[in-house]
Motif scaffolding. Structure first.
Motif, PDB file in Angstrom:
ATOM      1  N   PRO A 249       0.840  -1.207   0.000  1.00 17.99           N
ATOM      2  CA  PRO A 249       0.000   0.000   0.000  1.00 17.99           C
ATOM      3  C   PRO A 249       0.870   1.250   0.000  1.00 17.99           C
ATOM      4  N   PRO A 250       0.342   2.382  -0.458  1.00 19.62           N
ATOM      5  CA  PRO A 250       1.120   3.621  -0.453  1.00 19.62           C
ATOM      6  C   PRO A 250       1.560   3.992   0.957  1.00 19.62           C
ATOM      7  N   GLU A 251       2.591   4.803   1.034  1.00 24.13           N
ATOM      8  CA  GLU A 251       3.087   5.240   2.335  1.00 24.13           C
ATOM      9  C   GLU A 251       1.959   5.951   3.084  1.00 24.13           C
ATOM     10  N   VAL A 252       1.835   5.638   4.363  1.00 28.01           N
ATOM     11  CA  VAL A 252       0.793   6.264   5.178  1.00 28.01           C
ATOM     12  C   VAL A 252       1.447   7.034   6.296  1.00 28.01           C
ATOM     13  N   ALA A 253       0.799   8.110   6.692  1.00 29.32           N
ATOM     14  CA  ALA A 253       1.330   8.935   7.773  1.00 29.32           C
ATOM     15  C   ALA A 253       1.088   8.245   9.101  1.00 29.32           C
ATOM     16  N   ALA A 254       2.070   8.307   9.959  1.00 28.40           N
ATOM     17  CA  ALA A 254       1.958   7.663  11.271  1.00 28.40           C
ATOM     18  C   ALA A 254       1.115   8.514  12.200  1.00 28.40           C
TER      19      ALA A 254
ATOM     20  N   ILE B 227       2.157   2.260  14.791  1.00 31.28           N
ATOM     21  CA  ILE B 227       2.121   2.011  13.350  1.00 31.28           C
ATOM     22  C   ILE B 227       3.214   1.006  12.981  1.00 31.28           C
ATOM     23  N   GLY B 228       2.840  -0.010  12.222  1.00 28.11           N
ATOM     24  CA  GLY B 228       3.812  -0.987  11.768  1.00 28.11           C
ATOM     25  C   GLY B 228       4.377  -1.846  12.878  1.00 28.11           C
ATOM     26  N   ASP B 229       3.623  -2.023  13.955  1.00 26.20           N
ATOM     27  CA  ASP B 229       4.081  -2.859  15.069  1.00 26.20           C
ATOM     28  C   ASP B 229       3.090  -4.009  15.219  1.00 26.20           C
TER      29      ASP B 229
ATOM     30  N   ASN C  74     -11.987 -12.525  16.915  1.00 25.58           N
ATOM     31  CA  ASN C  74     -12.512 -11.459  17.770  1.00 25.58           C
ATOM     32  C   ASN C  74     -11.626 -10.219  17.746  1.00 25.58           C
ATOM     33  N   ALA C  75     -10.621 -10.212  16.883  1.00 23.69           N
ATOM     34  CA  ALA C  75      -9.692  -9.086  16.828  1.00 23.69           C
ATOM     35  C   ALA C  75      -9.472  -8.690  15.373  1.00 23.69           C
ATOM     36  N   PRO C  76      -9.863  -7.471  14.991  1.00 25.05           N
ATOM     37  CA  PRO C  76      -9.693  -7.061  13.589  1.00 25.05           C
ATOM     38  C   PRO C  76      -8.271  -6.625  13.244  1.00 25.05           C
ATOM     39  N   MET C  77      -7.402  -6.484  14.243  1.00 24.37           N
ATOM     40  CA  MET C  77      -6.051  -5.991  14.013  1.00 24.37           C
ATOM     41  C   MET C  77      -5.020  -7.104  14.188  1.00 24.37           C
TER      42      MET C  77
ATOM     43  N   GLU D 109     -10.008  -2.613  18.702  1.00 24.79           N
ATOM     44  CA  GLU D 109     -10.434  -1.356  18.080  1.00 24.79           C
ATOM     45  C   GLU D 109      -9.770  -1.218  16.717  1.00 24.79           C
ATOM     46  N   PHE D 110     -10.550  -1.073  15.669  1.00 23.28           N
ATOM     47  CA  PHE D 110     -10.015  -1.012  14.308  1.00 23.28           C
ATOM     48  C   PHE D 110      -9.451   0.365  14.004  1.00 23.28           C
ATOM     49  N   ASN D 111      -8.271   0.400  13.383  1.00 24.28           N
ATOM     50  CA  ASN D 111      -7.604   1.625  12.967  1.00 24.28           C
ATOM     51  C   ASN D 111      -7.186   1.430  11.514  1.00 24.28           C
ATOM     52  N   ALA D 112      -7.839   2.118  10.598  1.00 22.33           N
ATOM     53  CA  ALA D 112      -7.613   1.897   9.170  1.00 22.33           C
ATOM     54  C   ALA D 112      -6.190   2.234   8.749  1.00 22.33           C
ATOM     55  N   VAL D 113      -5.651   3.326   9.284  1.00 26.86           N
ATOM     56  CA  VAL D 113      -4.297   3.734   8.907  1.00 26.86           C
ATOM     57  C   VAL D 113      -3.275   2.716   9.388  1.00 26.86           C
ATOM     58  N   LYS D 114      -3.429   2.288  10.633  1.00 25.59           N
ATOM     59  CA  LYS D 114      -2.495   1.299  11.175  1.00 25.59           C
ATOM     60  C   LYS D 114      -2.650  -0.049  10.474  1.00 25.59           C
ATOM     61  N   ALA D 115      -3.886  -0.389  10.108  1.00 26.10           N
ATOM     62  CA  ALA D 115      -4.112  -1.651   9.401  1.00 26.10           C
ATOM     63  C   ALA D 115      -3.363  -1.658   8.070  1.00 26.10           C
ATOM     64  N   ALA D 116      -3.363  -0.514   7.361  1.00 33.26           N
ATOM     65  CA  ALA D 116      -2.642  -0.429   6.086  1.00 33.26           C
ATOM     66  C   ALA D 116      -1.139  -0.554   6.308  1.00 33.26           C
ATOM     67  N   ALA D 117      -0.623   0.111   7.356  1.00 35.57           N
ATOM     68  CA  ALA D 117       0.809   0.029   7.655  1.00 35.57           C
ATOM     69  C   ALA D 117       1.200  -1.379   8.084  1.00 35.57           C
TER      70      ALA D 117
END
Length: 675
Positions: free
Chosen positions: A22-27, A32-34, A47-50, A56-64
């Motif tokens: 995916p394109p670079e995402v802002a942290a 992020i990325g952990d 039971n965990a989307p991440m 708790e779902f975080n779209a930016v962190k999911a992409a990273a």
């Protein structure tokens, strides 16, 4: 999808598997990325989307996180498959600005992309061409432990069966014929060893409870024929061979270590350690030469390699030997330049001795880094009918050849990271590579199976790495297989973070080496002749020593994860003295060629198995008590670089704050200007 389609790519001459990140995402936060030990994968994402297990779902962190997972998977597939199926595994980052797709097209089309595997590509801002990313500081993406865990968990979640490791076979017609003839016999002998000898210390020999009448008759006939054969033909042949061929030498039936009590041995060890510690503490290294640690320098390959290193004038060699008096005599006879050579006591049959040796080396070298570590010491005991045990109660051959070197690398590796060109070289063997005539056509074959012996602790009465009955020749071959596997594994685990090049090499068949001292006199007399004039595979000690010297010295040999061999015509002329031609290998009658005939040889599927590498690393660590760095980097290895990294982080944050302040000011001023 990659797992399902990879099997169909093996026959392609230019197979490429590319993961588009995916394109670079802002942290937005520090997470992020952990992947946080992949808790989400462990729960199956029920039971965990991440990935890290967060609810708790975080779209930016999911992409990273997805980008990091793709990089980890790409690098793991490169280590697992690339050298076996020659498919290139890469990932590419496509910026949001590249809407034409030219960057991705270049990655799958450009010839330079097929010559690289396990790298990250990006599009250039100048002309749109593809360039390799500078991932020097990207330690997360090259954490092989995390990648292996991700691969296994993702395999469980997706229920996909990845292709089995392809077995690389030699195109040599001779090997194909030998393999066809011996394959059934090898399997028969292995099954017999496993069934009759059992697994000492693990399980008893297999007992057949139900026997048919046909099996009873066959067993009775076998006993009768065996009795007759044993008391007639075999007895006569044994007597005749003793008269004609001679008896086995004493070293073939007696231990290398004198049979003395453990108390006396412990007292002797303490006395030697104290003496050597005092000598090394009083003596400090004062030289501008490169520092080499070489095991087994008192004879054979190690002695010749040490001489080549010393005569080059560029190295100071620390020789690890168990007989200092012998080493002193050898040094005088062969005229070692003692100002650049330091012998140190090290009994490879004792982990305590190896640890003490490493402490002595660190004390002796001071702040000077170790530039080369060459694991050469090896014993070969093919005539042993029963295993012999080391001071630590492990089988001698495996401890001396592999386990002690494994421990030594873990102790000395931190002292190598500051070197400009650090290299760790394992002396392997053709017998550990079963895609060759010597390794795949002569029983017993090197095979660790499931490493049950190692996993069970490998202490008396467990005699072999696979847990089954002892065969002296197989113990040697298995130990060489372990060394070659470990060279590849340490490359995957530590090369990128430490800069150390891990490699293995096979110097050729040194038919006149002391390695064959346990063979009968007729074998020692005629085996070199056979290798010289029949197979052309003979390599003298001098030439083999120069080959080991080349791997340590040649700038081309600073590559990591490589198995070095030499390719040239038998009995090829190789010029005069090596050092007169800047290292040109000399001598006649050998297999392979000169200095420019070195090449990266193919390795068998057993040697390249990353899964076996993980199991072997874990088992050997427990057996030896070795302590390895937990993180992908050796923290604190370079204080200056660490401090500069902190300064750069502060300056980067300062620049970002100024940029944000400037933007906010411009936004406030713009409306008034517009008005």
């Amino acid at each position: 999808m990659a797992g399902l389609l990879l099997g169909g790519m093996e026959d392609s001459f230019d197979g490429r598997l590319t993961l588009v990140c995916p394109p670079e995402v802002a942290a937005e936060n520090s997470k992020i990325g952990d992947l946080m030990d992949l808790k989400g994968f462990e729960s199956g994402f029920k039971n965990a989307p991440m990935v890290d297990g967060s609810t708790e779902f975080n779209a930016v962190k999911a992409a990273a996180d997805a980008k990091l997972c793709q990089k980890l998977l790409t690098n793991f597939l490169h280590e697992k498959y690339h050298k076996l199926n020659h498919v290139s595994f890469n990932h590419v980052s496509i910026p949001k600005s590249d809407t034409s797709g030219n960057g991705l097209f270049e990655v799958i089309h450009d010839p330079k992309a097929s010559s690289k595997s396990g790298v990250s590509w990006k599009t250039s801002d100048e002309d749109g061409s593809i360039v390799m990313c500078d991932d020097k500081d990207d330690t997360k993406s090259y954490d092989i432990d995390q990648a292996y865990k991700l691969f296994r968990l993702a395999q469980e979640v997706t229920k996909v069966d990845w292709p089995k490791v392809k077995v690389v076979t030699s195109p040599c017609p001779t090997l194909k014929v030998i393999g066809a003839v011996t394959k059934a016999q090898v399997q028969k002998q292995e099954l017999k060893r496993m069934r009759e000898m059992g697994r000492p210390g693990i399980s008893e020999p297999e007992v057949v409870t139900r026997v048919t009448k046909r099996q009873k008759v066959a067993a009775a006939a076998d006993k009768v024929s065996s009795f007759i054969f044993r008391n007639t033909v075999k007895r006569f042949a044994k007597a005749a061979s003793s008269k004609m061929l001679g008896e086995f030498p004493d070293e073939a039936v007696n231990n290398y270590i004198d049979n003395i009590s453990e108390e006396d041995m412990a007292a002797l060890e303490i006395e030697i350690f104290q003496k050597i510690s005092k000598e090394t503490s009083d003596k400090k290294l004062n030289t501008d030469k490169k520092l080499v640690v070489l095991t087994g320098t008192s004879s054979g390959l190690g002695k010749k390699a040490a001489l080549a290193l010393l005569r080059s004038g560029e190295y100071h060699v620390i020789g690890a030997v168990r007989d200092l008096d012998k080493m002193q005599a050898v040094a005088e006879i062969d005229r070692f330049p003692m100002e650049n050579f330091t012998p140190m006591y090290c009994e490879m049959n004792s982990f305590a001795s190896v640890r003490q040796f490493c402490e002595n080396v660190d004390r002796f070298r001071g702040d000077k880094p170790i530039d080369r570590l060459i694991c050469n010491t090896g014993i070969y005991q093919p005539s042993l009918r029963h295993a012999k045990w080391s001071m630590d109660n492990h089988e001698q051959t495996m401890q001396t050849n592999f386990l002690s070197h494994f421990l030594m690398i873990s102790k000395l590796m931190p002292g190598m990271v500051d070197s400009e060109d650090p290299r760790v070289t394992m002396v392997g063997s053709v017998t550990g590579n079963d895609n060759t005539v010597g390794g795949g056509g002569v029983y017993p074959i090197a095979d660790l199976h499931e490493l049950d012996g190692m996993k069970a602790g490998f202490t008396n009465p467990i005699e072999m790495a696979d847990g089954y009955g002892f065969i002296g020749a197989k113990a040697y071959k298995d130990s060489k297989l372990c060394l070659m596997i470990m060279a590849n594994f340490l490359h995957a685990k530590y090369h990128r973070s430490t800069g150390i090049a891990f490699s293995s090499m096979y110097p050729g068949c040194i038919a006149e080496s002391p390695l064959f001292r346990e063979k009968r006199s007729w074998f020692r007399a005629y085996f070199p002749i056979f290798m010289k004039f029949i197979t052309g595979g003979f390599v003298g000690e001098h030439e083999a020593g120069q080959r080991l010297f080349q791997v340590a010295h040649d700038p081309r040999c600073n590559k990591s994860g490589v198995y070095w061999s030499w390719n040239g015509g038998p009995r090829e002329g190789r010029g005069a003295e090596a050092l007169e031609k800047e290292g040109q290998i000399s001598g006649g009658g050998g297999a392979g060629g000169g200095w420019d005939s070195i090449f990266e040889n193919d390795q068998s599927g057993k040697v390249l198995s990353i899964e076996t590498g993980f199991q072997l690393f874990e088992s050997a660590t427990k057996i030896t008590g070795a302590q390895w760095p937990d993180s992908p980097t050796l923290e604190g290895s370079n204080p200056f670089e660490d401090k500069m990294a902190e300064v750069n982080d502060v300056m980067h944050a300062f620049h970002e704050n100024n940029t944000e302040s400037q933007r906010s000011t411009e936004q406030e001023v713009s409306p008034s200007l517009a008005a």
